[in-house]
Enzyme design. Structure first.
Site, PDB file in Angstrom:
ATOM      1  N   ASP A  74       1.043  -1.092  -0.098  1.00  0.00           N
ATOM      2  CA  ASP A  74      -0.071  -0.160   0.048  1.00  0.00           C
ATOM      3  C   ASP A  74       0.950   1.172  -0.017  1.00  0.00           C
ATOM      4  O   ASP A  74       1.371   1.588   1.163  1.00  0.00           O
ATOM      5  CB  ASP A  74      -0.807  -0.025   1.375  1.00  0.00           C
ATOM      6  CG  ASP A  74      -1.940   1.291   1.142  1.00  0.00           C
ATOM      7  OD1 ASP A  74      -1.642   2.202   0.713  1.00  0.00           O
ATOM      8  OD2 ASP A  74      -3.002   0.848   1.703  1.00  0.00           O
ATOM      9  N   HIS A  75       1.124   1.724  -1.258  1.00  0.00           N
ATOM     10  CA  HIS A  75       1.953   2.829  -1.323  1.00  0.00           C
ATOM     11  C   HIS A  75       1.704   4.077  -0.242  1.00  0.00           C
ATOM     12  O   HIS A  75       2.791   4.671   0.095  1.00  0.00           O
ATOM     13  CB  HIS A  75       2.337   3.324  -2.566  1.00  0.00           C
ATOM     14  CG  HIS A  75       1.307   4.426  -3.009  1.00  0.00           C
ATOM     15  ND1 HIS A  75       0.193   3.823  -3.533  1.00  0.00           N
ATOM     16  CD2 HIS A  75       1.617   5.584  -3.167  1.00  0.00           C
ATOM     17  CE1 HIS A  75      -0.502   5.136  -4.061  1.00  0.00           C
ATOM     18  NE2 HIS A  75       0.359   6.112  -4.062  1.00  0.00           N
ATOM     19  N   ASP A 120     -10.642   1.187  -5.361  1.00  0.00           N
ATOM     20  CA  ASP A 120      -9.268   1.777  -5.707  1.00  0.00           C
ATOM     21  C   ASP A 120      -8.645   2.603  -4.726  1.00  0.00           C
ATOM     22  O   ASP A 120      -7.590   2.482  -4.363  1.00  0.00           O
ATOM     23  CB  ASP A 120      -9.461   2.919  -6.900  1.00  0.00           C
ATOM     24  CG  ASP A 120      -8.285   3.245  -7.435  1.00  0.00           C
ATOM     25  OD1 ASP A 120      -7.330   2.305  -7.821  1.00  0.00           O
ATOM     26  OD2 ASP A 120      -8.056   4.571  -7.752  1.00  0.00           O
ATOM     27  N   HIS A 153      -6.055   2.515   0.765  1.00  0.00           N
ATOM     28  CA  HIS A 153      -5.063   3.649   1.435  1.00  0.00           C
ATOM     29  C   HIS A 153      -5.987   4.493   2.338  1.00  0.00           C
ATOM     30  O   HIS A 153      -5.754   4.743   3.520  1.00  0.00           O
ATOM     31  CB  HIS A 153      -5.074   4.892   0.150  1.00  0.00           C
ATOM     32  CG  HIS A 153      -4.438   4.070  -0.961  1.00  0.00           C
ATOM     33  ND1 HIS A 153      -3.399   3.318  -0.968  1.00  0.00           N
ATOM     34  CD2 HIS A 153      -4.495   4.490  -2.463  1.00  0.00           C
ATOM     35  CE1 HIS A 153      -3.037   3.164  -2.053  1.00  0.00           C
ATOM     36  NE2 HIS A 153      -3.481   3.739  -2.955  1.00  0.00           N
TER      37      HIS A 153
HETATM   38  C1  BG6 Z   1      -3.530   4.565  -6.447  1.00  0.00           C
HETATM   39  C2  BG6 Z   1      -4.892   4.503  -7.224  1.00  0.00           C
HETATM   40  O1  BG6 Z   1      -3.458   3.222  -5.661  1.00  0.00           O
HETATM   41  O2  BG6 Z   1      -3.147   5.780  -5.851  1.00  0.00           O
HETATM   42  C3  BG6 Z   1      -4.830   5.690  -8.173  1.00  0.00           C
HETATM   43  O3  BG6 Z   1      -4.987   3.257  -7.952  1.00  0.00           O
HETATM   44  C4  BG6 Z   1      -4.593   6.954  -7.259  1.00  0.00           C
HETATM   45  O4  BG6 Z   1      -6.185   5.663  -8.618  1.00  0.00           O
HETATM   46  C5  BG6 Z   1      -3.365   6.842  -6.733  1.00  0.00           C
HETATM   47  O5  BG6 Z   1      -4.342   7.926  -8.539  1.00  0.00           O
HETATM   48  C6  BG6 Z   1      -3.268   8.033  -5.616  1.00  0.00           C
HETATM   49  O6  BG6 Z   1      -1.702   8.004  -5.052  1.00  0.00           O
HETATM   50  P1  BG6 Z   1      -1.259   9.320  -4.728  1.00  0.00           P
HETATM   51  O7  BG6 Z   1       0.160   9.033  -3.869  1.00  0.00           O
HETATM   52  O8  BG6 Z   1      -0.825  10.239  -6.003  1.00  0.00           O
HETATM   53  O9  BG6 Z   1      -2.097   9.797  -3.704  1.00  0.00           O
END
Ligand code: BG6
Length: 513
Positions: free
Chosen positions: A203-204, A261, A266
């Site tokens: 989960d980035h 998504d 997140h």
């Molecule tokens: C991803 C989603 O996990 O997170 C994308 O699949 C989204 O749709 C992205 O744009 C958002 O990540 P961040 O780090 O730019 O907030």
């Protein structure tokens, strides 16, 4: 977790108290499936190249790209150079880095391909001295995860610590399934050959410095935790607003929608970071235990009184940074009558002693006024204000805001006297800019997840029990969104470049103000 550098009270001259949370990097092979895909070119290779430049790749290390496309090593290197967003090939150290890169054509369903891959990895390991340690990174569409993991298991590639073998790990990206049932099926497929310690579910958001810092803020300071409860906190806002639309990912997104998504992963992880009880120790298991416990406290969405707790929206045409953009239904690959939500506001409650009846508003949307990810802790007003009569109005309540992106900062608003003879109050801020003290370039989220996986550190990865609790909570919400009779009426359209549907506008204005 091993500490290799510590200082309890900070070093001389105000240097920080550090624990680098690093173990020695053991040599390893990193095998990337989906090597000719977008994720590899945009995120994985730039991250690995940055780790290499910073001297943070294991030594020795081999990177093996696997894909269906027939390519040789040079063709693979060439393709990466062309498809990566930055000018990687223009960097003076790119050629040196690419000497670690190899490519194998693998037909994902064909056992023979894995037999050949196993033989290749063994030979390369012997030549390269990588100690039999292997990471498999599945940078492929989620429906291919079970196929590849089954083949790896059947080819004997999942085992670890056998004779001549070191450790083996597997990285999977979200989405972990499409709902609770499919998440369990995926997990069973992985667990047929991989143990939970071998599985790294990315989960980035958890790799973001500013998200990790919420833990330090809460648990390394004594003054906030006593206030961190229903007695002092009125509500919490967790917002991830994006300017981007669906881009080239309509095939996936139109089936997933914003709830799968962003929320299943997140948004619920952010909720867990804000809401969990203090873990007994700074270890992956103790922290993941507390987050899982918190997710287990989510009040089921089917409980009475939740009718207005969900706002769903979809972007129509509008303007972003002065440029006209198409509505969601006109995006490439989206059905013209799609009812997929690109925005959701979900009000949730946590049924435990700390948070009883405190609303948490989780909000995420695409094509909004600006990119802004933030956590807002809204405190209650003072119980009795002696100033109310004097100033003839309400006294603002304190608010703590964690800016996650783009403003990486923490702000605490409070009331102060306006200097001068009259009695006037104004809201002012105590602020901390996260990067004012930065020590050189900070690793990106993908650099951190890869590094953590190489170190076997699972603190900032999902554990399966958490994944299942998240789906168990979300499944009934998805049912409303996808199967109820008034589905069409529920979906509110909003102009691209705005703060979302009217129904959530008041809340957005408040949280983003
Ligand atoms: C991803 C989603 O996990 O997170 C994308 O699949 C989204 O749709 C992205 O744009 C958002 O990540 P961040 O780090 O730019 O907030």
């Amino acid at each position: 977790m091993e500490r290799i550098e510590t200082s309890d009270e900070g070093g001389p001259n105000g240097a920080p108290a550090c624990s680098l949370l690093a173990k020695d990097l053991e040599p390893c092979q990193l095998v990337i499936f989906g090597a000719t895909g977008d994720l590899t070119a945009r995120k994985l290779i730039p991250a690995l190249f940055a780790l290499f430049r910073g001297g943070n790749l294991p030594k020795p290390c081999s990177i093996i790209g696997c894909g269906r496309t027939a390519l040789d090593n040079d063709g693979f290197r060439q393709r990466l150079a062309e498809n990566s967003p930055a000018d990687l090939a223009g960097h003076p150290r790119w050629d040196e880095f690419t000497s670690f890169l190899h490519y194998r054509t693998v037909q994902y369903e064909a056992p023979q391909s894995y037999g050949e891959l196993a033989a290749f990895l063994k030979e390369l390991d012997k030549r390269g001295g990588t100690g039999g340690n292997t990471i498999f990174d599945l940078a492929v569409p989620p429906d291919v995860y079970p196929v590849i993991s089954a083949q790896l298991i059947d080819a004997g590639l999942a085992g670890e610590n056998d004779v001549g073998r070191g450790w083996t790990r597997i990285i999977v990206e979200k989405p972990f399934g499409h709902d609770l049932a499919s998440a369990k099926v995926l997990d069973a497929a992985l667990h047929r050959g991989f143990s939970e310690q071998q599985i790294f579910r990315i989960d980035h958001y958890l790799a973001k410095e500013t998200v990790q810092n919420t833990m330090m803020f809460r648990f390394a300071n004594s003054i906030f935790e006593p206030l961190w409860n229903r007695d002092y906190i009125d509500h919490v806002g967790i917002v991830s607003a994006e300017e981007l639309g669906v881009g080239t990912r309509a095939g996936y997104y139109d089936r997933a929608g914003v709830l799968r998504d962003m929320f299943q992963n997140h948004m619920l992880q952010l909720l867990a970071m804000i809401g969990m009880e203090p873990p007994a120790g700074f270890t992956a298991e103790r922290i993941r235990d507390e987050k899982t416990r918190l997710l287990g406290c989510l009040r089921p969405f089917t409980a009475p009184g939740q009718e207005d707790a969900l706002v769903l929206g979809q972007y129509g045409p509008g303007r972003i940074k002065g440029r006209a953009v198409a509505g969601y239904r006109r995006e490439n690959g989206v059905r013209a009558d799609s009812l997929t939500p690109t925005f959701a506001m979900l009000r949730v409650y946590l049924d435990n002693r700390r948070w009883q009846e405190v609303p948490f508003y989780l909000i995420s949307g695409k094509r909004m006024a600006r990119k802004d990810t933030r956590l807002v802790i809204q405190f209650k007003e003072v119980p009795h204000s002696m100033f109310r009569e004097v100033i003839g109005g309400k006294v603002g309540a304190n608010r703590l805001t964690f800016g996650i992106f783009p403003d990486e900062e923490i702000n605490l608003s409070f009331q102060a006297k306006v200097p001068g003879p009259r009695i006037c109050l104004r809201t002012t801020d105590l602020g901390f800019k996260y990067y004012d003290d930065a020590f050189g370039p900070l690793p990106t989220a993908y650099e951190k997840v890869l590094l953590d996986c190489m170190q076997g550190e699972q603190m900032f990865f999902w554990r399966q029990d958490g994944v299942e609790l998240a789906w168990a909570f979300l499944d009934p919400v998805l049912e409303i969104c996808e199967q109820c009779d008034d589905r069409k009426a529920r979906l509110k359209f909003y102009e691209a470049g705005s703060w979302g549907p009217e129904e959530a506008r008041g809340l957005m204005d408040d949280l983003m103000g």
